[in-house]
Each structure stands twice: as C-alpha cells, then as structure tokens.
Design an enzyme around this catalytic site. Structure first.
Site, short mmCIF file in Angstrom:
data_model
loop_
_atom_site.label_atom_id
_atom_site.label_comp_id
_atom_site.label_asym_id
_atom_site.label_seq_id
_atom_site.Cartn_x
_atom_site.Cartn_y
_atom_site.Cartn_z
CG MET A 64 15.71 -27.71 21.27
SD MET A 64 14.87 -26.34 20.59
CE MET A 64 16.25 -24.99 20.93
N GLY A 65 13.73 -31.09 18.77
CA GLY A 65 14.55 -31.80 17.69
C GLY A 65 14.91 -31.23 16.62
NE ARG A 66 17.43 -35.35 12.24
CZ ARG A 66 16.88 -36.50 12.36
NH1 ARG A 66 15.34 -36.67 12.58
NH2 ARG A 66 17.57 -37.90 12.56
CB ILE A 67 11.36 -29.43 12.83
CG1 ILE A 67 11.45 -30.33 11.74
CG2 ILE A 67 10.66 -27.98 12.65
CD1 ILE A 67 10.13 -31.15 11.67
CB THR A 146 4.46 -27.35 12.26
OG1 THR A 146 5.35 -27.19 13.15
CG2 THR A 146 3.88 -26.00 11.93
NE ARG A 148 2.83 -36.92 12.27
CZ ARG A 148 3.70 -36.23 11.70
NH1 ARG A 148 3.84 -34.81 11.69
NH2 ARG A 148 4.66 -36.79 10.90
CD GLU A 177 -3.54 -33.87 9.55
OE1 GLU A 177 -2.90 -34.56 8.46
OE2 GLU A 177 -3.10 -32.93 10.07
CG HIS A 197 0.09 -32.42 7.53
ND1 HIS A 197 -0.32 -33.59 8.59
CD2 HIS A 197 1.33 -32.54 7.66
CE1 HIS A 197 0.86 -34.21 8.97
NE2 HIS A 197 1.91 -33.37 8.37
#
Length: 240
Positions: A64-67, A146, A148, A177, A197
């Site tokens: 539950m960080g910024r994104i 979304t 890593r 990737e 990505h």
C-alpha cells in the site's frame, strides 16, 4: 548523486493495473483475437464469451505505497470492497479515511476476487507469490502485477493458469524483459493478459517524468541539492 521522479507515475500505473483487471476479467484480448481471426460465428448466445464482473467484488492490494493507495478510489468507483496488506499497518483513522480493511497476507489472498501487487522488489518480495500463495486464492480470482516481474514465481503461475487453479492474470511486468513466446510459456495461455511494462507510458506522465528529472539536473548544475535526491550522503561526500 542519484535522483528519481516520485509521485508523477502513480496515476498512470494505477490506471494500468485497473486496465489489466478489466481486460482479463472480461476476456477482452481473447475475444478481440476471435473477432480479428474471423472466428465469431454466432451473433449472440447466453453463454458466449462469459467473463467476470468487477463491480461489487473484492480487491486485495498487496503493498500500500503511493500506487497502491491510488488503486483505492478507482476500486471505489466500481463499488468494490478493498482489502490491503502492508509492512506497517495504517492506524484506524487512516483506514477509515481510505475506506479499506487490513488483512494478513493469507487472508487477503483467500478473500479477494482480484489481487493487485504493488510491492517493491526486494530479497523478501522475490517470488512473494508462488504455488502456496496461489493455492490460497479463489478459483474465480485474478492476479494482477504492475510491480516487478520477479515478485511472482512465473513457473508456479503457469502451472496455476494452465490447470485453472485461478481464473486468470494480468501482467505488465515479467521475470525477464523483454519476454517472448519462445522463452515464456505464459504467453501461450488465453487466460492471461500481458503488456510490455507500460505502466507509466502515457504522454502526460512521461513528460512529467522528464520535467521532474530536468528540475533535478538544473538544481545540481546550480550547486543546489536536487529536490528528489535518493542518496543525500553523496552531498556530504562532496563537501569533505
């Protein structure tokens, strides 16, 4: 000195996660392919191309960080119940303000219809989602990443999707990737939506990232501390 561009890609990446949720739940890529290949044979049928609802379902946010926080208003717009898990739990006031409920990771996996990953990649989060974790999920659930690629054990995910342990997955990030059909068996499955990505790949976001980076460079060239300095110890080293 090392700087970054915090905050400017929060919205576009959250949008991307929600896009993947909707695309895999409603089988968008799979049915687009059917139409383009001329395989749409009947105009309509009660069981044709059945997908899953998003409205009113339960979203579990791991990280539950910024994104992760930006996922909440998007989910609320679809009348979803939102569960979350993070290293340091919010206090009751913050949870109430956001309209979210805390769960330990196992319970979040068990209860959620959609699980969206937003953790940083660390030694502890590498293969955070493996066979054990996927087996805790509902057979009707979807896994979205979304964050890593290595956060998910892709071998375990392939087994889970090919054997229908869960309903599907949406990935914007991958263990290696670029990923290719020759090296990644996940790309042979219909119950997964993949993107290369592109979480921050919008005109507005990339422009904002460039401007933020330029602001840091200008500050450095003027002998000032860049506003988004990641390693402030570097400033101390230059003053010795």
């Amino acid at each position: 000195m090392v700087t970054n561009t915090p905050d400017v890609l929060n919205d576009s990446t959250a949008d991307c996660a929600f896009m993947l949720m909707m695309a895999v739940a409603r089988r968008l890529v799979e049915t687009d392919k059917i139409v383009r290949e001329g395989k749409w044979e009947n105009p309509w049928g009660p069981k044709m191309f059945l997908g899953s609802d998003i409205t009113g379902k339960t979203l579990g946010i791991l990280g539950m960080g910024r994104i992760g926080v930006e996922m909440v208003p998007r989910a609320k717009g679809f009348k979803m119940k939102v569960l979350y898990n993070k290293h340091n739990r919010y206090d009751a006031e913050k949870e109430q303000a956001l309209g979210v409920e805390y769960r330990d990771m196992d319970d979040l996996l068990r209860e959620s219809d959609f699980i969206s990953l937003h953790v940083p990649l660390t030694k502890e989060t590498t293969h955070l989602i493996g066979e054990r974790e996927i087996q805790l999920m509902k057979p009707t659930a979807f896994l979205i990443n979304t964050a890593r690629g290595p956060v998910i054990d892709e071998t375990a995910l392939y087994k889970a999707l090919s054997e229908n342990w869960i309903a599907g997955a949406g990935l914007d990030v991958h263990d290696v990737e670029p990923t290719t059909p020759q090296t990644n068996p996940l790309l042979s499955l219909d119950n997964i939506v993949v993107a290369p990505h592109i979480g921050s790949a919008t005109v507005d976001t990339r422009l904002a990232m460039a401007m933020r980076a330029a602001t840091n460079v200008v500050a450095f060239l003027k002998g000032k501390q860049p506003p988004d300095l990641v390693n402030p110890e570097a400033v101390a080293d230059t003053t010795k």
